[in-house]
Design an enzyme around this catalytic site. Structure first.
Site, mmCIF file in Angstrom:
data_model
loop_
_atom_site.group_PDB
_atom_site.id
_atom_site.type_symbol
_atom_site.label_atom_id
_atom_site.label_comp_id
_atom_site.label_asym_id
_atom_site.label_seq_id
_atom_site.Cartn_x
_atom_site.Cartn_y
_atom_site.Cartn_z
ATOM 1 N N GLY A 132 2.344 39.506 42.025
ATOM 2 C CA GLY A 132 3.790 39.683 42.135
ATOM 3 C C GLY A 132 4.169 39.895 43.592
ATOM 4 C CG PHE A 133 1.830 39.250 46.273
ATOM 5 C CD1 PHE A 133 0.717 39.939 46.741
ATOM 6 C CD2 PHE A 133 1.631 38.134 45.481
ATOM 7 C CE1 PHE A 133 -0.559 39.510 46.436
ATOM 8 C CE2 PHE A 133 0.354 37.698 45.160
ATOM 9 C CZ PHE A 133 -0.744 38.383 45.645
ATOM 10 C CB ILE A 143 -0.019 43.345 39.702
ATOM 11 C CG1 ILE A 143 -0.299 44.176 40.963
ATOM 12 C CG2 ILE A 143 1.049 44.026 38.868
ATOM 13 C CD1 ILE A 143 0.914 44.326 41.890
ATOM 14 C CB ALA A 153 -4.693 53.264 43.567
ATOM 15 C CG ASN A 177 -14.193 49.489 43.256
ATOM 16 O OD1 ASN A 177 -14.683 48.800 44.142
ATOM 17 N ND2 ASN A 177 -14.504 49.325 41.978
ATOM 18 C CD GLN A 192 -5.170 44.914 46.389
ATOM 19 O OE1 GLN A 192 -4.074 45.093 46.890
ATOM 20 N NE2 GLN A 192 -5.364 44.044 45.434
ATOM 21 N N GLY A 226 -2.777 48.633 48.997
ATOM 22 C CA GLY A 226 -2.286 47.304 48.615
ATOM 23 C C GLY A 226 -1.491 46.545 49.659
ATOM 24 C CD GLU A 227 3.575 47.552 49.651
ATOM 25 O OE1 GLU A 227 3.398 48.730 49.289
ATOM 26 O OE2 GLU A 227 4.694 47.055 49.799
HETATM 27 N N1 MCN Z 1 -7.639 51.323 46.056
HETATM 28 C C1 MCN Z 1 -8.780 52.015 46.392
HETATM 29 N N2 MCN Z 1 -8.678 53.213 47.035
HETATM 30 C C2 MCN Z 1 -7.480 53.766 47.319
HETATM 31 C C3 MCN Z 1 -6.298 53.080 46.963
HETATM 32 C C4 MCN Z 1 -6.417 51.857 46.316
HETATM 33 O O1 MCN Z 1 -9.882 51.543 46.127
HETATM 34 N N3 MCN Z 1 -7.415 54.919 47.961
HETATM 35 C C5 MCN Z 1 -7.733 49.954 45.458
HETATM 36 C C6 MCN Z 1 -7.761 49.974 43.930
HETATM 37 O O2 MCN Z 1 -8.539 48.884 43.468
HETATM 38 C C7 MCN Z 1 -6.294 49.749 43.584
HETATM 39 C C8 MCN Z 1 -5.833 48.823 44.680
HETATM 40 O O3 MCN Z 1 -6.609 49.202 45.830
HETATM 41 O O4 MCN Z 1 -6.135 49.170 42.312
HETATM 42 C C9 MCN Z 1 -4.345 48.894 45.042
HETATM 43 O O5 MCN Z 1 -3.920 50.212 45.061
HETATM 44 P P1 MCN Z 1 -2.524 50.690 45.683
HETATM 45 O O6 MCN Z 1 -2.564 50.608 47.143
HETATM 46 O O7 MCN Z 1 -2.195 52.007 45.063
HETATM 47 O O8 MCN Z 1 -1.448 49.599 45.188
HETATM 48 P P2 MCN Z 1 -0.756 49.488 43.763
HETATM 49 O O9 MCN Z 1 -1.737 49.706 42.699
HETATM 50 O O10 MCN Z 1 0.513 50.285 43.750
HETATM 51 O O11 MCN Z 1 -0.396 47.919 43.725
HETATM 52 C C10 MCN Z 1 0.752 47.417 44.337
HETATM 53 C C11 MCN Z 1 0.494 46.845 45.713
HETATM 54 C C12 MCN Z 1 1.718 46.225 46.259
HETATM 55 S S1 MCN Z 1 3.043 47.258 46.457
HETATM 56 C C13 MCN Z 1 1.794 44.892 46.540
HETATM 57 S S2 MCN Z 1 3.205 44.245 47.214
HETATM 58 C C14 MCN Z 1 0.667 44.051 46.266
HETATM 59 C C15 MCN Z 1 -0.620 44.777 46.325
HETATM 60 O O12 MCN Z 1 -0.597 45.931 45.629
HETATM 61 N N4 MCN Z 1 0.764 43.091 45.330
HETATM 62 C C16 MCN Z 1 -0.388 42.513 44.859
HETATM 63 N N5 MCN Z 1 -1.728 44.022 46.158
HETATM 64 C C17 MCN Z 1 -1.668 42.963 45.299
HETATM 65 N N6 MCN Z 1 -2.794 42.350 44.862
HETATM 66 C C18 MCN Z 1 -2.704 41.364 43.940
HETATM 67 N N7 MCN Z 1 -3.842 40.789 43.512
HETATM 68 N N8 MCN Z 1 -1.505 40.948 43.449
HETATM 69 C C19 MCN Z 1 -0.354 41.484 43.883
HETATM 70 O O13 MCN Z 1 0.808 41.097 43.385
HETATM 71 MO MO1 MOS Z 2 5.044 46.000 46.878
HETATM 72 S S1 MOS Z 2 6.290 44.784 47.994
HETATM 73 O O1 MOS Z 2 5.882 47.485 47.182
HETATM 74 O O2 MOS Z 2 5.557 45.547 45.284
#
Ligand code: MCN
Ligand code: MOS
Length: 799
Positions: free
Chosen positions: A281-282, A508, A552, A692, A699, A765-766
């Site tokens: 979705g990004f 996602i 996460a 992980n 990511q 993620g971002e």
């Molecule tokens: N993680 C980890 N250790 C941490 C934090 C996170 O190992 N301290 C790893 C985990 O595997 C976790 C992943 O990173 O599932 C992402 O965690 P996080 O940063 O919390 O992000 P979200 O789960 O809130 O996911 C949303 C984020 C956003 S905002 C966008 S934009 C984006 C991103 O994730 N969109 C994505 N990465 C993406 N990756 C995929 N494949 N597809 C998207 O649409």
């Molecule tokens: Mo990410 S652009 O905050 O879904």
């Protein structure tokens, strides 16, 4: 999610060995240099490795399902009696619809209905996030005859088959009365709106700029970018017994539920959103867009499930991508490189009557120490689909301008760009006037520079050629804030020994399934491979969005708390149950591990969870916990799962928490043709504790690859005559593919930050995309001596 087959044992052994060595070197033990064979460490398997718990880079729990086609995406949930909707979009950018002739379309075989504004089907506008709702745009389709952008959904054709609906949609005749559109923010007729809430000001930046020994002053622009997830936007809506069920690929089932209930004017209990898998979705799938409203409307009208899939072309106006931005940025410094002033003014385009913010000044005030800062941001409404979020909205363009400007300043001062950044180290958050929780950016600079070999760089542009290729090395810093929201979770142990985790949060493509299993493994001492995780359904415990890189941290915190409560419950059961071997034992003497409850002094004599449940004659034992603040009202709890109002930013805490990064890039530019190839990328990241390492690496790398596309390839183009997106396909709007992806390395330099999150992680993620475009543009300058301040860096700007 069903459990998958174990991987073969040799691979597992390798993994374990890798993790053990990782753990040893991480603990600072020195391994002897080659020569005399060092004694083989026979360290016992650490608890993490044994249970494949948090901290271990185990494979994705949903990997096999995805590879084998077992993961069913939204529109793969075909329903009985289902029909297909195909959308008709406007072909002008501004004006009114004077007529819609759907006779021919309606008469086409299989067609059940053609809905347009002429049918007076009411949709309420959903409350947008800026006003405390969950929607990204207030726009609701087919409510009136007004056209505000080219590609606006103006009708939907419903037929028994997709092919019939597709052909019939081409038979709908629309006539318009066009008015003059404003397509570009540079148009003199626009009405820019300053966003005062984003003003940043301290010291006297203008005066300090005038007095500065060295000043760099430039304009930086970024074009319209599109999120381009591999799964296009598509849903199935089913209205039955006054209830609406929507299979919608989403980053947030709660938000989608809220928006659908508002559109349809029905209570939230009547809406269920199901989203077990989302193909990326990004940012574009945070909230449902107008096609989902049309699917819901049609299903309610016809009493049949309706599937609506946007074509890839339609996704370019079915929702917005990252808006165009424009930034004027000045940096003033002393001769020794100390920044004395930052003056920054930016804007982003938005749609003609919706507000979208891409705050260009989000990073400028916090990255460096500076006594005088002035920053402003405006929005400029134009006839476009409302732009939306795309990976690091705000931080991304903000960092592009700031980090290219820093490179320019470094050249002005004849100083290494890395040294200039170190010189202006911000030892606290100057904007919030608070200490950082953790800021391992210096470690990121060092680790990145070392892995890249930065010290071998010769600073003069064009000084590092390889044959006909001009080689350039560039770097940039990056950051992303820590967002926090409360969540609920449930963990259940069944009588057959099965352990389930339930959350309404989504995966996602990030790894939520995997890290939540790893969280329970850490607490209960059971292999994470034996734990089932259920996600992505509004019937499960409430969760905030997978957005702002928060999920996460949010969900591992909630699940850890819940699993810990369940562990206590198991102990209670074991000591209270007369038939239990631990009946009336001291609570502190009883432990839980290896899927067993046991007495610490007699670990061999434990009983399995399944046996305990059998003795207790219970089908399951469970715990439901949450991370709401003490005294949170039901309204607060509701809001946390359905709106943006409960998200806390770093300013809500005593220390300021952010993730940090340093990006290093090598480019090769063909001297004659100006073609740019990225050869190597190294990113070093401070995301706190990594849950992980394999998933986090994926990511970060994913973000870097996306940044490469932004830097060199991606640019939405409009036809100046009618505002149509001219490159609305993957043939013309080019994103980076394997052939563009060089040697990429991501390094973690974080340490657990318990002020940032319950388990010490920060955002992942971002973060990976932030700073990449700046590092590439800087590398291109180093290669060619040409400074490209307007993305993307295409060959026409270099020759
Ligand atoms: N993680 C980890 N250790 C941490 C934090 C996170 O190992 N301290 C790893 C985990 O595997 C976790 C992943 O990173 O599932 C992402 O965690 P996080 O940063 O919390 O992000 P979200 O789960 O809130 O996911 C949303 C984020 C956003 S905002 C966008 S934009 C984006 C991103 O994730 N969109 C994505 N990465 C993406 N990756 C995929 N494949 N597809 C998207 O649409
Ligand atoms: Mo990410 S652009 O905050 O879904």
């Amino acid at each position: 999610m069903s459990s998958e087959k174990p991987t073969n044992s040799s691979r597992r052994a390798l993994l374990k060995a890798g993790a053990v060595i990782g753990a040893i070197s991480g603990a600072g033990l020195k391994l002897k240099p080659a020569g005399a064979a060092p004694p083989v460490p026979v360290a016992p398997l650490s608890r993490e490795v044994k249970y494949q718990a948090l901290g271990v880079g185990r494979e994705r729990a949903d990997g096999m399902l995805k590879i084998q086609g077992g993961a069913r995406y939204a529109i793969e949930h075909n329903q009985d009696n289902m029909v297909y909707g195909v959308i008709v979009q406007s072909t002008i950018a501004s004006g009114t619809i004077s007529g819609i002739d759907s006779t021919e379309a309606s008469n086409y075989p299989g067609v059940l209905a053609v809905y347009s504004h002429q049918d007076n089907l009411k949709l309420n506008p959903a409350k947008v996030f800026l006003k405390g709702g969950a929607a990204t745009e207030a726009f609701t389709p087919i409510q009136d005859n007004k056209v505000k952008f080219n590609g606006q959904h103006i009708a939907i054709v419903i037929a028994e088959t997709f092919e019939q609906a597709t052909h019939a949609a081409s038979l709908v005749r629309v006539t318009y009365q066009p008015t003059e559109a404003i397509l570009q923010p540079e148009d003199t007729r626009t009405k820019p709106q300053p966003i005062d809430a984003l003003n940043v000001e301290w010291g006297n930046a203008h005066q300090a700029m005038d007095a500065a020994a060295v000043v760099v002053r430039s304009t930086y622009t970024t074009p319209r970018n599109y999120n381009a997830p591999i799964e296009p936007h598509a849903c199935i809506a089913s209205w039955k017994d006054d209830e609406m069920t929507v299979w919608e690929p989403t980053q947030w089932v709660g938000g989608a539920r809220q928006v659908v209930s508002e559109w349809m004017g029905i209570s939230i209990e009547k809406v269920r959103i199901i989203s077990p898998f989302t193909g990326g979705g990004f940012g574009s799938k945070v909230s449902p867009h107008a096609h989902v409203a049309l699917a819901c409307l049609a299903s309610r009208e016809l009493g049949r499930p309706v599937k609506v899939s946007l074509t890839r072309q339609q996704t370019f106006s079915g929702y917005g991508g990252r808006p165009r931005t424009h930034q004027e940025l000045s940096l003033g410094a002393r001769a020794d490189g100390t920044l004395v002033s930052i003056v920054h003014k930016g804007w982003n385009e938005t749609s003609i009557d919706d507000v979208h913010l891409e705050p260009t000044n989000s990073v400028t005030p916090i990255m460096y120490a500076c006594d005088n800062v002035w920053a402003r941001h405006s929005i400029i409404p134009v006839n476009t689909v409302n732009p939306g979020w795309m990976r690091a909205p705000g931080e991304n363009p903000s960092t592009f301008a700031l980090e290219v400007a820093m490179d320019e300043l470094a050249y002005e001062l004849n100083m290494d760009p890395l040294e200039l950044r170190m010189r202006n180290w911000a030892d606290h958050d100057h904007k919030m006037k608070k200490p950082w929780s953790t800021r391992r950016l210096r470690e990121a600079y060092r680790a990145g520079a070392e892995a890249f070999g930065w010290s071998a760089r010769t600073p003069a542009p064009g000084s590092m050629r390889r044959g006909r290729e001009l080689i350039g090395w560039g770097m940039a810093a990056g950051t992303y804030p820590i967002l926090r929201s409360p969540a609920e979770a449930r963990v259940i142990i069944y009588r057959n020994g099965q352990i389930d985790v339930e959350s309404g949060g989504v995966d996602i493509g990030t790894g939520t399934y995997t890290i939540l299993a790893q969280t329970v493994a850490e607490v209960l001492g059971v292999s994470s491979r034996q734990i089932n995780v259920r996600l992505g359904d509004t019937s499960l415990p409430r969760s905030p969005l997978a957005g702002g890189s928060q999920l996460a941290n949010v969900l591992t915190g909630a699940v850890h708390k819940t699993a810990s409560a369940l562990k206590e419950r198991l102990i209670t059961l074991a000591i209270a149950l007369p038939s239990s071997p631990f009946y009336q034992s001291e609570r502190s003497a009883v432990s839980v591990s290896d899927g067993q409850v046991y007495l610490q002094r007699r670990p061999g004599n434990g009983i399995t969870f399944a046996r305990l449940l059998e003795l207790a004659d219970r089908d399951f034992v469970d715990a439901k916990e949450n991370t709401y603040k003490p005294g949170a009202s039901e309204q607060d709890r509701y809001d946390a799962a359905h709106t943006f109002t409960q998200i806390q930013m770093p300013d809500a805490f005593e220390t300021s928490s952010h993730s940090w990064s340093a990006q290093f890039v090598e480019v090769a530019v063909d001297e004659d043709f100006g073609t740019v190839r990225v050869k190597r990328m190294v990113g070093a990241f401070d995301s706190g504790r990594v849950y992980n390492p394999r998933l986090a690496e994926s990511q970060w790398i994913g973000g870097m690859v996306m940044g490469l596309g932004q830097a060199l390839l991606e640019e939405g183009m409009l036809d100046p005559r009618d505002g149509r997106v001219t490159n609305a396909s993957f043939a013309d709007y080019v994103v980076s593919v394997n052939a563009d992806v060089p040697d990429i390395k991501a390094i973690s330099v974080g340490i657990p930050d318990l002020q940032a999150s319950a388990l010490g992680g920060k955002a992942v993620g971002e973060l990976g995309i932030v700073g990449v475009a700046a590092a590439i543009s800087n590398a291109v300058f180093h290669a060619t001596g040409k400074r490209v301040r307007d993305l993307p860096v295409t060959l026409d700007k270099l020759i």
